[in-house]
Design a protein around this motif. Structure first.
Motif, PDB file in Angstrom:
ATOM      1  N   UNK A 161       0.867  -1.169   0.000  1.00  0.00           N
ATOM      2  CA  UNK A 161       0.000   0.000   0.000  1.00  0.00           C
ATOM      3  C   UNK A 161       0.906   1.222   0.000  1.00  0.00           C
ATOM      4  N   UNK A 162       1.021   1.868  -1.154  1.00  0.00           N
ATOM      5  CA  UNK A 162       1.974   2.960  -1.313  1.00  0.00           C
ATOM      6  C   UNK A 162       1.500   4.247  -0.639  1.00  0.00           C
ATOM      7  N   UNK A 163       0.193   4.377  -0.474  1.00  0.00           N
ATOM      8  CA  UNK A 163      -0.410   5.489   0.263  1.00  0.00           C
ATOM      9  C   UNK A 163      -1.801   5.028   0.661  1.00  0.00           C
ATOM     10  N   UNK A 164      -2.448   5.692   1.612  1.00  0.00           N
ATOM     11  CA  UNK A 164      -3.772   5.225   2.028  1.00  0.00           C
ATOM     12  C   UNK A 164      -4.736   5.076   0.848  1.00  0.00           C
ATOM     13  N   UNK A 165      -5.205   3.839   0.653  1.00  0.00           N
ATOM     14  CA  UNK A 165      -6.163   3.578  -0.415  1.00  0.00           C
ATOM     15  C   UNK A 165      -5.554   3.275  -1.769  1.00  0.00           C
ATOM     16  N   UNK A 166      -4.228   3.307  -1.884  1.00  0.00           N
ATOM     17  CA  UNK A 166      -3.557   2.982  -3.149  1.00  0.00           C
ATOM     18  C   UNK A 166      -2.706   1.739  -2.964  1.00  0.00           C
ATOM     19  N   UNK A 167      -2.990   0.709  -3.757  1.00  0.00           N
ATOM     20  CA  UNK A 167      -2.310  -0.581  -3.624  1.00  0.00           C
ATOM     21  C   UNK A 167      -1.608  -0.916  -4.932  1.00  0.00           C
TER      22      UNK A 167
END
Length: 417
Positions: A161-167
Motif C-alpha cells: 500500500x503505497x499510500x492510504x487507499x492505493x495498492x
C-alpha cells in the motif's frame, strides 16, 4: 440467510453472498477486488482502520502487474467490526450474517485475540478464511468456533500500500486454499504422539504455555479427551469429517469465484488438510529464516544476507531444520511435495532479490510489533508437543523476542532505543 452448502462451483449464487475482509491492507484489498462481483451476486465489503477515509471517498486505487490499473469500490466500508455487525444497507435493519469472514490482518496472538474480535460477525452459516503468515494461526479460531468451517490460506504475492487507499501489486497472485479442522494444534489433548511426560496436567506443555484443544469450545476443559467414551470419540471424528467437508466445499466456491470471475489463474485447492499445512510449513522455511535474521543481522536485506557466507550458512541451517521437522509435525511421514523449492534453490533465487526487506525488519524499523509468535514461537511449540525440538529456531526466537521486549520497555521508560 440460507446456507451455501448446496452451491456447486461453476454456478452463480441464487441470492446475494456477502463477504467481509477484516483488514484492508495491500493483500486484503487486492484479493477483495478480484472477488467482488455484484452482477454475479457476490458482494465484498472491507473493515478498514487507518485508510478508512480514503477508501470511503475514493475506493481502492489498484496498480497491478497482472490486471492493469483499476478502481475497486467495495459494497461497504466499515471503520470497526461493530459497525460491520450491523446491516450495511442504510435502509436495512438488524444484524448482518456474513457468508465469508476473511481475515487478512497481521497475526499477533501475543497482542490480541482476533478470534474474539471477529465474534460479532460470525453466524450459523459463516465460514472463516485465514490469509495470514505463520503456522498455528487457526487454533484460536477453532477453539472459539468449534462448529464453524475454517479455510486456511497461504499466499505468494508481492503487494504494497503505497499510500492510504492505493495498492500496488508487483508480482505473483498465487493463493493456496484448504479446509482446517485441527491439524495445526499444539495442544497435548489433540496430538497422538504427545506423551504425558512432556505435557503436565492442566493442558500445559513442558515450557509452561497454556493451550487449548483444537476442537474444544472456549471455557471447556482441554483434558476432556482423557475421559472420552467410544461414542464421544466417534462424535469427534464425525465433527472433524464434517468440518473438513464444509471447508473443502466453501474453499471450492472461493476458488471458482477468484478464478472464473476474478481471473486469478493460480488459485490452488489443497488435496487435503495436511497438504495445506505442508504449504504453510514450506513458506515458514522462508519466513522463519529471513525475517528474524534480517533484524538480528543489523538490518540487512534478503539478497545482502545470502551473499554473506556465514549468514548464508545460518539461513540454510534454519531452513533444513524445518525441512527435517515437517514430516514429523505433519504426520504420516508426509513432508514437502517433490515440486517444493529446496533450501538451496531458495537461497539461489534470493540472490536476485536485491533491495528487498522482509516484513519483520520493516516492522522493527517502524517500531511496530513483529509476527514473532506465529513465525517462530508456534512452530517450536507445535514440534515440541510432538516430541521434536528445533534448537536453531528456538535460539533466534529467544533473541528476537528479547530484542522486542527490551526495545518496548526502553520506549515506555523514555530511554534510548
Amino acid at each position: 440467510m440460507g446456507s451455501l452448502d448446496a452451491l456447486k462451483p461453476g454456478a452463480d449464487p441464487s441470492r446475494p453472498v456477502h463477504v467481509v475482509f477484516v483488514g484492508a491492507g495491500a493483500v486484503g484489498c487486492f484479493y477483495a477486488s478480484r472477488l467482488h462481483h455484484p452482477s454475479h451476486n457476490i458482494h465484498v465489503s472491507l473493515i478498514a482502520r487507518s485508510n478508512y477515509k480514503a477508501l470511503t471517498e475514493n475506493g481502492v486505487q489498484l496498480q497491478t502487474h497482472t490486471f492493469g490499473d483499476y478502481v475497486f469500490r467495495p459494497h461497504a466500508v466499515f471503520p470497526t467490526v461493530a459497525a460491520a455487525a450491523v446491516n450495511p444497507n442504510p435502509s436495512g435493519a438488524g444484524p448482518r450474517e456474513w457468508d465469508y469472514i476473511i481475515v487478512t490482518t497481521k497475526a499477533l496472538p501475543d497482542r490480541s485475540d482476533d478470534s474474539a474480535l471477529i465474534a460479532p460477525l460470525v453466524g450459523p452459516n459463516s465460514c472463516i478464511v485465514l490469509i495470514q503468515n505463520g503456522v498455528g494461526v487457526e487454533q484460536p479460531y477453532r477453539s472459539r468456533f468449534p462448529t464453524t468451517p475454517i479455510i486456511s490460506a497461504v499466499t505468494v504475492i508481492s503487494a504494497e500500500q503505497t499510500s492510504p487507499g492505493t495498492v500496488r501489486q508487483n508480482r505473483w497472485t498465487r493463493i493456496h486454499l484448504g479446509p482446517y479442522s485441527n491439524s495445526a494444534s499444539f495442544s497435548s489433548s489433540s496430538l497422538p504422539s504427545a506423551s504425558s511426560s512432556s505435557s503436565p496436567p492442566g493442558g500445559q506443555t513442558s515450557n509452561g504455555d497454556n493451550t487449548t484443544g483444537a476442537l474444544t469450545a472456549t471455557g471447556s476443559s482441554p483434558l476432556s479427551s482423557q475421559n472420552t467414551t467410544a461414542a464421544a470419540a466417534a462424535d469427534d471424528k464425525a465433527s472433524i469429517k464434517r468440518l473438513q467437508a464444509l471447508g473443502s466445499q466453501r474453499a471450492a466456491l472461493l476458488s471458482d469465484w477468484w478464478t472464473r470471475l476474478g481471473g486469478i489463474r493460480d488459485v490452488d485447492l489443497a488435496a487435503d488438510e495436511t497438504a495445506l499445512q505442508a504449504i504453510r510449513w514450506h513458506k515458514l522455511c522462508i519466513n522463519a529464516a529471513f525475517n528474524p535474521s534480517a533484524v538480528l543481522s543489523g538490518g540487512r536485506g534478503n539478497a545482502d544476507m545470502v551473499r554473506d557466507p556465514e549468514l548464508r550458512a545460518h539461513l540454510d541451517g534454519i531452513m533444513r531444520e524445518i525441512w527435517e521437522v515437517a514430516p514429523r509435525v505433519l504426520g504420516g511421514g508426509r513432508g514437502f511435495p517433490a515440486s517444493a523449492a529446496t533450501p538451496e534453490k531458495i537461497l539461489k533465487s534470493t540472490e536476485r532479490n536485491v533491495g528487498s526487506k522482509p516484513s519483520m525488519l520493516l516492522d522493527w524499523e517502524a517500531g511496530r510489533p513483529m509476527e514473532i509468535e506465529v513465525i517462530l514461537g508456534n512452530p517450536i511449540r507445535i514440534a515440541r508437543a510432538r516430541g521434536v525440538e528445533m534448537p536453531r529456531l528456538q535460539t533466534i526466537y529467544a533473541l528476537v523476542r528479547s530484542m522486542q521486549e527490551v526495545k518496548e520497555r526502553r520506549k515506555k521508560e523514555g530511554g534510548k532505543l
